[in-house]
Design an enzyme around this catalytic site. Structure first.
Site, short mmCIF file in Angstrom:
data_model
loop_
_atom_site.label_atom_id
_atom_site.label_comp_id
_atom_site.label_asym_id
_atom_site.label_seq_id
_atom_site.Cartn_x
_atom_site.Cartn_y
_atom_site.Cartn_z
N LYS A 1 -29.23 27.81 -7.46
CA LYS A 1 -28.30 27.04 -7.94
C LYS A 1 -28.45 26.63 -9.08
O LYS A 1 -29.40 26.12 -9.78
CB LYS A 1 -28.14 25.57 -7.07
N LYS B 1 -17.95 32.03 5.11
CA LYS B 1 -18.84 31.14 5.84
C LYS B 1 -18.04 30.92 7.21
O LYS B 1 -16.70 30.67 7.02
CB LYS B 1 -18.93 29.68 5.01
#
Length: 330
Positions: free
Chosen positions: A111, A218
């Site tokens: 991240k 997703k």
């Protein structure tokens, strides 16, 4: 999802549980992950849109939960899914401890562009990942749309020395992604689209615009496995299956999606149970040898009781379920 095919609300609430699971480290600004688990005819399913999402967006997640718990799923074409480690926006010295939780993973998603941090923090974190994984490890970075176009170009240059597999959602808009892809094409670093697929009114716009080399899908945010498979097929781009910090029940939905894709070129972001300090099953879907088995998850009654959300939070989720069900049915 056709309204006539939606189970009655009473069917959804026959057996459901709201849990609050602590995280090992802060991720996406949260330290506890809440989820609503439901048991359908096909097995356990999960409804866990993040709390800040409005009902319209959350209803798509409920459609996915219904699809997985009440519909027969596509036949898998593989029985094991390779997954990546996920490194939150931690300090560089915390990186080895995070990676140690992802047994055998050869790929790490790092991240970056965390609010309140600087590019120097990202560089230090990615450098620490490269040092820990060695030259054979694969590193991808995820900015969650946190950079503008010029910031993204500058960041890619600063991180290029670490041999990036790809950069995920560096900018928020499809137009910015397209421009960045053109600017950095000579560097050979692919651009992946995540939010531009799962949060878009038109999830195929990014593919039509030539704004990405691959897409991240997703199951929950896209409304279920069948819908996600349609998007991948229509986009005509390689796909990475990822998760939304689900419990192992939600992860099993993502695993089922990855298992049914015709092609699976990249390691998937489905190892995030390693970021949870607790789970709802005695056999959590954490990576072993860099992969996850393709199987449904059975929950543990003791763990459901131990990690049950407060009465107030259970009522909050119950009302959210009612509203989202009404949107799907109406």
């Amino acid at each position: 999802m056709d309204a006539v095919s939606i189970p009655a609300l009473s069917d959804l609430t026959t057996e459901f549980h709201v849990v609050a699971l602590p995280l090992v480290t802060r991720f996406r600004g949260v330290e506890t992950r809440e989820a609503l688990l439901l048991r359908g005819p096909e097995g356990w399913s999960e409804f866990s849109p993040f709390v800040e999402y409005d009902d319209t967006e959350a209803a798509t997640w409920l459609a996915a939960a219904i699809d997985f718990g009440w519909r027969e799923q596509p036949a898998p074409v593989r029985d094991r899914i390779p997954v990546n480690a996920t490194v939150p926006a931690v300090t560089a010295d915390a990186v080895p401890g995070v990676l140690a939780r992802f047994d055998g993973c050869r790929t790490a998603k790092v991240k970056v562009a965390e609010r309140g941090q600087r590019l120097a923090d990202d560089v230090a974190r990615v450098r620490a990942v490269r040092e820990a994984m060695g030259p054979e490890g694969r590193i991808r970075v995820d900015a969650n749309g946190g950079w503008n176009l010029d910031e993204a170009e500058h960041a890619v240059h600063a991180l290029a020395e670490f041999d990036l597999e790809y950069v995920e959602q560096p900018c928020a808009s499809v137009d910015e992604l397209a421009q960045l892809r053109t600017r950095i094409r000579y560097m050979g670093i692919p651009v992946a689209a995540d939010e531009s697929v799962r949060k878009a009114d038109d999830p195929l716009a990014v593919a039509r615009a030539g704004a990405a080399d691959l897409i991240v899908v997703k199951a929950q945010p896209l409304g279920g496995i069948a819908r996600a498979l349609e998007i991948v097929a229509d986009a005509g781009l390689p796909a990475v299956v990822s998760s939304a910090l689900d419990t192992s029940v939600g992860l099993s939905m993502g695993v089922a999606l990855a298992a049914s894709l015709p092609d699976l070129e990249f390691d998937c972001g489905l190892g995030t149970a390693s970021l949870l300090a607790a789970d709802v099953t005695a056999s959590p879907l954490t990576p072993r040898g860099g992969g996850l088995p393709v199987a449904r998850v059975e929950v543990d009654a003791t763990l459901l009781e131990r990690h049950a959300a407060s009465d107030e939070r259970r009522e909050w989720w119950t009302q959210r379920l009612r509203r989202c069900h009404a949107l799907l049915a109406g």
